[in-house]
Design a protein around this motif. Structure first.
Motif, mmCIF file in Angstrom:
data_model
loop_
_atom_site.group_PDB
_atom_site.id
_atom_site.type_symbol
_atom_site.label_atom_id
_atom_site.label_comp_id
_atom_site.label_asym_id
_atom_site.label_seq_id
_atom_site.Cartn_x
_atom_site.Cartn_y
_atom_site.Cartn_z
ATOM 1 N N GLY A 1 0.813 -1.207 0.000
ATOM 2 C CA GLY A 1 0.000 0.000 0.000
ATOM 3 C C GLY A 1 0.845 1.255 0.000
ATOM 4 N N ILE A 2 0.287 2.329 -0.548
ATOM 5 C CA ILE A 2 0.977 3.617 -0.578
ATOM 6 C C ILE A 2 -0.024 4.724 -0.275
ATOM 7 C CG2 ILE A 2 0.668 3.804 -3.095
ATOM 8 C CD1 ILE A 2 3.418 5.271 -3.137
ATOM 9 N N VAL A 3 0.393 5.679 0.566
ATOM 10 C CA VAL A 3 -0.462 6.801 0.966
ATOM 11 C C VAL A 3 0.365 8.076 0.949
ATOM 12 C CG1 VAL A 3 -1.761 7.851 2.868
ATOM 13 C CG2 VAL A 3 -2.020 5.410 2.381
ATOM 14 N N ALA A 4 -0.158 9.117 0.313
ATOM 15 C CA ALA A 4 0.442 10.451 0.369
ATOM 16 C C ALA A 4 -0.277 11.270 1.430
ATOM 17 C CB ALA A 4 0.340 11.141 -0.984
ATOM 18 N N SER A 5 0.460 12.081 2.153
ATOM 19 C CA SER A 5 -0.137 12.873 3.223
ATOM 20 C C SER A 5 -1.007 13.985 2.657
ATOM 21 C CB SER A 5 0.952 13.475 4.110
ATOM 22 O OG SER A 5 1.700 14.455 3.390
ATOM 23 N N PRO A 6 -2.025 14.424 3.397
ATOM 24 C CA PRO A 6 -2.881 15.520 2.927
ATOM 25 C C PRO A 6 -2.127 16.822 2.682
ATOM 26 C CG PRO A 6 -3.959 14.332 4.706
ATOM 27 C CD PRO A 6 -2.555 13.811 4.632
ATOM 28 N N CYS A 7 -0.993 17.009 3.373
ATOM 29 C CA CYS A 7 -0.214 18.231 3.157
ATOM 30 C C CYS A 7 0.691 18.122 1.939
ATOM 31 C CB CYS A 7 0.633 18.539 4.393
ATOM 32 S SG CYS A 7 1.967 17.344 4.684
ATOM 33 N N GLY A 8 0.840 16.916 1.393
ATOM 34 C CA GLY A 8 1.633 16.723 0.191
ATOM 35 C C GLY A 8 3.122 16.610 0.403
ATOM 36 N N ARG A 9 3.579 16.594 1.666
ATOM 37 C CA ARG A 9 5.030 16.582 1.908
ATOM 38 C C ARG A 9 5.582 15.199 2.216
ATOM 39 N NH1 ARG A 9 6.535 19.512 6.470
ATOM 40 N NH2 ARG A 9 4.412 19.508 7.312
ATOM 41 N N PHE A 10 4.703 14.216 2.475
ATOM 42 C CA PHE A 10 5.173 12.904 2.900
ATOM 43 C C PHE A 10 4.450 11.794 2.139
ATOM 44 C CE2 PHE A 10 5.024 15.734 6.677
ATOM 45 C CZ PHE A 10 6.393 15.998 6.754
ATOM 46 N N VAL A 11 5.130 10.664 2.038
ATOM 47 C CA VAL A 11 4.568 9.464 1.426
ATOM 48 C C VAL A 11 4.949 8.286 2.305
ATOM 49 C CG1 VAL A 11 4.566 7.968 -0.610
ATOM 50 C CG2 VAL A 11 4.769 10.440 -0.896
ATOM 51 N N TRP A 12 4.002 7.359 2.491
ATOM 52 C CA TRP A 12 4.259 6.166 3.305
ATOM 53 C C TRP A 12 3.926 4.920 2.505
ATOM 54 C CZ3 TRP A 12 0.832 9.997 5.465
ATOM 55 C CH2 TRP A 12 1.473 10.905 6.311
ATOM 56 N N VAL A 13 4.729 3.866 2.711
ATOM 57 C CA VAL A 13 4.601 2.640 1.927
ATOM 58 C C VAL A 13 4.780 1.431 2.838
ATOM 59 C CG1 VAL A 13 5.584 1.281 0.041
ATOM 60 C CG2 VAL A 13 5.475 3.756 -0.151
ATOM 61 N N THR A 14 3.927 0.412 2.643
ATOM 62 C CA THR A 14 4.122 -0.847 3.357
ATOM 63 C C THR A 14 5.102 -1.722 2.576
ATOM 64 O OG1 THR A 14 2.198 -1.844 2.260
ATOM 65 C CG2 THR A 14 1.838 -0.833 4.413
ATOM 66 N N ASN A 15 5.873 -2.505 3.312
ATOM 67 C CA ASN A 15 6.862 -3.397 2.714
ATOM 68 C C ASN A 15 6.609 -4.829 3.152
ATOM 69 O OD1 ASN A 15 8.773 -1.737 1.158
ATOM 70 N ND2 ASN A 15 9.097 -0.695 3.111
ATOM 71 N N ARG A 16 6.158 -5.651 2.209
ATOM 72 C CA ARG A 16 5.931 -7.073 2.462
ATOM 73 C C ARG A 16 7.234 -7.823 2.197
ATOM 74 N NH1 ARG A 16 1.518 -8.026 -1.804
ATOM 75 N NH2 ARG A 16 2.953 -6.601 -2.850
ATOM 76 N N GLY A 17 7.730 -8.463 3.221
ATOM 77 C CA GLY A 17 9.044 -9.102 3.166
ATOM 78 C C GLY A 17 9.918 -8.484 4.228
ATOM 79 N N ALA A 18 10.156 -7.190 4.142
ATOM 80 C CA ALA A 18 10.849 -6.463 5.202
ATOM 81 C C ALA A 18 9.932 -6.287 6.413
ATOM 82 C CB ALA A 18 11.318 -5.103 4.704
ATOM 83 N N ASP A 19 8.610 -6.352 6.184
ATOM 84 C CA ASP A 19 7.602 -6.206 7.240
ATOM 85 C C ASP A 19 7.760 -4.875 7.977
ATOM 86 O OD1 ASP A 19 6.439 -8.617 6.587
ATOM 87 O OD2 ASP A 19 7.602 -9.766 8.049
ATOM 88 N N THR A 20 7.818 -3.821 7.175
ATOM 89 C CA THR A 20 7.977 -2.466 7.718
ATOM 90 C C THR A 20 7.015 -1.520 7.016
ATOM 91 O OG1 THR A 20 9.668 -1.870 6.080
ATOM 92 C CG2 THR A 20 10.438 -2.833 8.168
ATOM 93 N N VAL A 21 6.932 -0.316 7.585
ATOM 94 C CA VAL A 21 6.306 0.809 6.896
ATOM 95 C C VAL A 21 7.378 1.889 6.778
ATOM 96 C CG1 VAL A 21 4.476 2.537 6.904
ATOM 97 C CG2 VAL A 21 4.037 0.250 7.821
ATOM 98 N N ALA A 22 7.630 2.339 5.560
ATOM 99 C CA ALA A 22 8.677 3.331 5.310
ATOM 100 C C ALA A 22 8.055 4.695 5.061
ATOM 101 C CB ALA A 22 9.525 2.916 4.108
ATOM 102 N N ALA A 23 8.707 5.718 5.574
ATOM 103 C CA ALA A 23 8.281 7.109 5.374
ATOM 104 C C ALA A 23 9.257 7.794 4.419
ATOM 105 C CB ALA A 23 8.240 7.851 6.705
#
Length: 357
Positions: A265-287
């Protein structure tokens, strides 16, 4: 705070794979999210609705109706009514999605059309279907089915096309469909009188990247892709007049090494300055932080479970659907876009997506 804040409890619907679709989940379940802590708890007064293969959910823009994929080889989509007491009930019978393994859907902003991405199978290509929506939210006849063509270099994943997401751009002018197998994003124009899709552009992405999901920056001039097969996140320029994407920068989705990783999954912040992504395998969420048109890593935290797939923003927190561990975890979004360590998660067997209402 770069996330939406609510002063009252938020209703959250989760979708899961059911026993007839290879999972152990109940279908669609109802939770309440605390607006301060972001922590979800089950609404014990609302029974789960056993919708087969509920791998993605989308809400109608003006009716208390939610649509769900039925991700099976036969392929279907379902309409679900939400009642005043929160109860869920089928709104008519499921209808054919027109292809195998539908994995994403969205409602056109006018509320009259449902768009569905059918992943396909080893023998069936990826397709995008259009269904008419009735005045009460019921699914009516299919009005179009477009077949994607293309392939990529990754053996076992890209012998043919695999549509993975379909969404309308922020201006409401074009429909974009990612194709993991063809390494492309297809752009269509939807005729809102007939429900027919007209192809206006094919946007090639890096060979072997396998674009999975997109999310737009608030202004609509940038769009970010989670590239499943190359384990990257890419920032694209989006031309709202033509529907054309141009890749600007790309970064690894995870800092983990020596692990097979697939962004989800991928989500951009409402302010437009950040993006977050889930990582299957690493089992993390990256900012990631956006510097102009360049994505810069801004930290990475455990996902609170294994095989994190869906990612949902609610009450200043990210809710992570961890499919293999069957948990729904909560990550607080900090002011600089980084993420706090996950709160204790709640059990959610075979959960793959969540929809905040």
């Amino acid at each position: 705070m770069p996330a939406n804040i609510s002063t009252s409890a938020i209703t959250l619907l989760t979708g899961s794979y059911t026993p007839d679709s290879g999972g152990e989940g109940p279908g669609i379940a109802t939770l309440r999210v605390d607006p301060t802590t972001g922590r979800p708890t089950y609404d014990d007064e609302v029974r789960p609705l056993p919708v087969s293969g509920a791998s993605f959910l989308a809400a109608h823009p003006s009716l208390d109706v939610v649509y769900s994929t039925n991700e099976t080889e036969a392929g279907g989509v379902s309409a679900v009514a939400r009642h005043d007491d929160g109860a869920l009930s089928p709104l008519g019978d499921p209808v054919s999605s027109g292809g195998a393994n539908p994995c994403h859907l969205s409602v056109h902003p006018g509320g009259e059309w449902l768009l569905t991405a059918n992943y396909g199978s080893d023998t069936a290509p990826g397709t995008v279907a259009v269904h008419r929506i009735g005045p009460d939210g019921r699914l009516l006849e299919a009005t179009d089915l477009v077949v994607h063509q293309g392939s990529g270099p990754v053996i076992g994943r890209q012998e043919g096309s695999h549509a993975h997401q379909v969404l309308v751009d922020p201006a409401g002018r074009f429909v974009l469909a990612t194709d993991l197998g063809a390494d492309a994003v297809f752009t269509y124009r939807l005729d809102t009188r007939t429900g027919i899709l007209e192809r206006v552009a094919v946007n090639p992405l890096s060979p072997g990247s396998g674009p999975r999901h997109l999310d737009f920056a608030p202004g609509g001039d940038l769009v970010f892709s989670a590239d499943e097969l190359s384990s990257t996140v890419t920032c694209h320029r989006y031309d709202a007049a033509t529907g054309v994407l141009t890749a600007l920068s790309s970064v690894p989705a995870t800092t983990a090494r020596d692990v097979a990783n697939q962004p989800g999954g991928i989500v951009a912040s409402p302010c437009g300055r950040f993006v977050w992504v889930t990582n299957r395998g690493a089992d993390t969420v990256a900012a990631f932080r956006l510097a102009g048109t360049t994505l810069e890593p801004a930290g990475e935290v455990p996902a609170g479970g294994t095989w994190p797939r869906g990612l949902t923003l609610a009450a200043g927190h990210l809710l992570v659907a961890n499919q293999h561990s069957g948990t729904l975890a909560v990550l607080r979004v900090l002011a600089d876009g980084t993420l706090d360590q996950p709160h204790p998660s709640v059990s959610a067997p075979s959960v793959v997506c969540a929809l905040a209402l």
